[in-house]
Design an enzyme around this catalytic site. Structure first.
Site, PDB file in Angstrom:
ATOM      1  N   CYS A 117      -2.333   1.323   8.442  1.00 35.45           N
ATOM      2  CA  CYS A 117      -1.367   0.363   7.936  1.00 35.45           C
ATOM      3  C   CYS A 117      -1.963  -0.980   7.535  1.00 35.45           C
ATOM      4  O   CYS A 117      -2.466  -1.720   8.364  1.00 35.45           O
ATOM      5  CB  CYS A 117      -0.430   0.100   9.108  1.00 35.45           C
ATOM      6  SG  CYS A 117       1.218   0.509   8.762  1.00 35.45           S
ATOM      7  N   GLU A 159       0.827  -1.198   0.000  1.00 34.96           N
ATOM      8  CA  GLU A 159       0.000   0.000   0.000  1.00 34.96           C
ATOM      9  C   GLU A 159       0.863   1.249   0.000  1.00 34.96           C
ATOM     10  O   GLU A 159       1.922   1.273   0.623  1.00 34.96           O
ATOM     11  CB  GLU A 159      -0.863   0.019   1.264  1.00 34.96           C
ATOM     12  CG  GLU A 159      -1.811  -1.148   1.355  1.00 34.96           C
ATOM     13  CD  GLU A 159      -2.632  -1.111   2.627  1.00 34.96           C
ATOM     14  OE1 GLU A 159      -2.344  -0.286   3.517  1.00 34.96           O
ATOM     15  OE2 GLU A 159      -3.563  -1.914   2.724  1.00 34.96           O
ATOM     16  N   GLY A 165       5.539  -2.395   6.898  1.00 31.32           N
ATOM     17  CA  GLY A 165       6.908  -2.844   7.129  1.00 31.32           C
ATOM     18  C   GLY A 165       7.647  -2.049   8.178  1.00 31.32           C
ATOM     19  O   GLY A 165       7.207  -0.981   8.609  1.00 31.32           O
TER      20      GLY A 165
HETATM   21  N1  SAH Z   1       7.165  -0.160  11.536  1.00 35.33           N
HETATM   22  C1  SAH Z   1       7.255   1.264  11.554  1.00 35.33           C
HETATM   23  C2  SAH Z   1       6.628   1.902  10.366  1.00 35.33           C
HETATM   24  C3  SAH Z   1       5.162   1.585  10.200  1.00 35.33           C
HETATM   25  S1  SAH Z   1       4.283   3.010  10.534  1.00 35.33           S
HETATM   26  C4  SAH Z   1       6.684   1.800  12.828  1.00 35.33           C
HETATM   27  O1  SAH Z   1       6.023   1.059  13.552  1.00 35.33           O
HETATM   28  O2  SAH Z   1       6.918   2.957  13.133  1.00 35.33           O
HETATM   29  C5  SAH Z   1       3.443   2.586  11.911  1.00 35.33           C
HETATM   30  C6  SAH Z   1       2.478   3.685  12.244  1.00 35.33           C
HETATM   31  O3  SAH Z   1       1.235   3.419  11.577  1.00 35.33           O
HETATM   32  C7  SAH Z   1       2.187   3.673  13.699  1.00 35.33           C
HETATM   33  O4  SAH Z   1       3.030   4.521  14.418  1.00 35.33           O
HETATM   34  C8  SAH Z   1       0.797   4.175  13.715  1.00 35.33           C
HETATM   35  O5  SAH Z   1       0.887   5.553  13.760  1.00 35.33           O
HETATM   36  C9  SAH Z   1       0.194   3.851  12.375  1.00 35.33           C
HETATM   37  N2  SAH Z   1      -0.849   2.833  12.485  1.00 35.33           N
HETATM   38  C10 SAH Z   1      -0.784   1.518  12.216  1.00 35.33           C
HETATM   39  N3  SAH Z   1      -1.962   0.920  12.461  1.00 35.33           N
HETATM   40  C11 SAH Z   1      -2.782   1.880  12.892  1.00 35.33           C
HETATM   41  C12 SAH Z   1      -4.147   1.883  13.319  1.00 35.33           C
HETATM   42  N4  SAH Z   1      -4.886   0.790  13.356  1.00 35.33           N
HETATM   43  N5  SAH Z   1      -4.653   3.072  13.693  1.00 35.33           N
HETATM   44  C13 SAH Z   1      -3.925   4.200  13.652  1.00 35.33           C
HETATM   45  N6  SAH Z   1      -2.650   4.247  13.289  1.00 35.33           N
HETATM   46  C14 SAH Z   1      -2.077   3.108  12.902  1.00 35.33           C
END
Ligand code: SAH
Length: 357
Positions: free
Chosen positions: A343, A92, A169
């Site tokens: 994500c 994505e 990732g």
């Molecule tokens: N692995 C790295 C990069 C992925 S980004 C990391 O964890 O930083 C991850 C970000 O996506 C998280 O910090 C969060 O802000 C966002 N994220 C993932 N799933 C989410 C969800 N269900 N609701 C809101 N934010 C989400």
């Protein structure tokens, strides 16, 4: 056939000067074409000799991905692309709009994710493979192509100005490919986007933050903290058991010392789990005396996962406690909920969609 964007600039040069026996000024012309939005074939590089274009086309491809689905409209605040890679895997990429004709791209670095954060859809099927440098770079090119096309209807410049490495990732687990791609995005003879406008987000696996700190480019660091102590963080991010909050803060402090750049701490708010007043106070204690910014992210519920967004009142209480302790806070706007931007959500929703052939 090789994917041209998997090569570093030096590797491209080597091919140009030895295999194609071409000249330096030709290489410069070629590099200009590569990063021009909308230029997706060697054939359209009109000032290169026909024989060179033919040789390039017989050796390399310029694009490998297809758009399998898109959520959101150009008029909304975000659009999300589900992309199919050459091997059939899917990732994505999200394009975030603001009103002034500037745009940010949210880029993936792996197919799936090994971190298995409890709230996140990306890791639900585990980690399938790393993306190559070219595949990371191609996401930038694809949205730049898309924005160029859009200029025809908006009649203004639509500029890709910022990037967040917050897609699927764990970026630091694929750091070599990522940094190679970002080098192309940030270099003057590449896309020319300022490294300061790129944010790399990480859960903080050992050695990961150091790779960003030591790469000599001023990328912005965001740490997905999500909990103020290990007991809670282990539940939310299982991988945390192997390193822990103290280690992450030390690594982030080292990054600050080396780069002088303020660190952002991301904190997803999960109703009833990490959003209580005591969590806010504990977080404030941790970050006190640090040059930090807290980015609060109200949870975007993922089907099949038991997490909800806290009430507005609860969110505001959390914000106030941090502010009363003198911590800088921003509340992330939920641009993504309508388009399944959390994500991995769009990919998960398309598990049964037939592949493009
Ligand atoms: N692995 C790295 C990069 C992925 S980004 C990391 O964890 O930083 C991850 C970000 O996506 C998280 O910090 C969060 O802000 C966002 N994220 C993932 N799933 C989410 C969800 N269900 N609701 C809101 N934010 C989400």
């Amino acid at each position: 056939m090789k994917f041209l964007f998997d090569l570093t600039t030096d590797e491209q040069k080597k091919w140009f000067f030895t295999t194609a026996q071409s000249e330096n000024y030709r290489f410069r012309q070629f590099r200009k074409w590569l990063f021009q939005p909308g230029v997706t074939s060697f054939e359209s590089m009109s000032n290169l000799p026909r024989s060179l274009r033919k040789m390039l086309a017989e050796t390399f491809t310029l694009r490998t991905m297809q758009v399998l689905a898109k959520n959101g409209e150009a008029t909304e605040s975000a659009e999300k692309f589900l992309l199919q890679l050459a091997d059939g895997n899917r990732i994505e990429t999200v394009l975030l709009h603001n009103d002034s004709g500037e745009h940010s791209v949210c880029v993936s670095t792996q197919v799936g994710c090994a971190m298995r954060c409890a709230f996140c859809a990306s890791g639900m099927d585990g980690m399938l493979r790393n993306l190559t440098a070219g595949e990371i770079l191609e996401q930038f090119l694809l949205v730049a192509d898309y924005l160029k096309e859009r200029e025809k209807t908006t009649h203004r410049e639509e500029r890709l100005s910022h990037a967040v490495i917050m897609g699927m990732g764990e970026p630091t687990a694929n750091a070599n490919a990522l940094l190679q791609a970002l080098e192309q995005v940030s270099s003057a003879d590449g896309m020319g986007m300022s490294a300061r406008k790129m944010t790399i987000s990480t859960v903080g696996i050992p050695g990961g933050i150091a790779k960003i700190a030591n790469c000599d480019k001023p990328y912005h660091l965001a740490v997905s903290l999500h909990a103020p102590n290990d007991a809670l963080r282990n539940q939310i991010i299982p991988a945390n058991r192997h390193f822990g909050v103290r280690q992450i803060l030390r690594d982030a402090d080292d990054y600050f010392e080396k780069t002088g750049r303020r660190v952002t701490y991301e904190y997803i708010l999960l109703a009833g789990i990490n959003d209580q007043s005591q969590h806010a106070s504990e977080l404030a204690q941790l970050l006190r005396n640090r040059n930090a910014m807290v980015n609060l992210i109200p949870c975007n519920p993922v089907p099949g996962k038991p997490f909800q967004t806290p009430s507005e009142k609860q969110i505001q209480r959390f914000v106030r406690i941090l502010q009363n302790h003198g911590i800088n806070v921003v509340l992330r706007h939920r641009k993504g909920d309508k388009i399944q931007a959390a994500c991995g959500q769009l990919r998960a929703a398309h598990r049964r969609t037939r592949p493009l052939s």
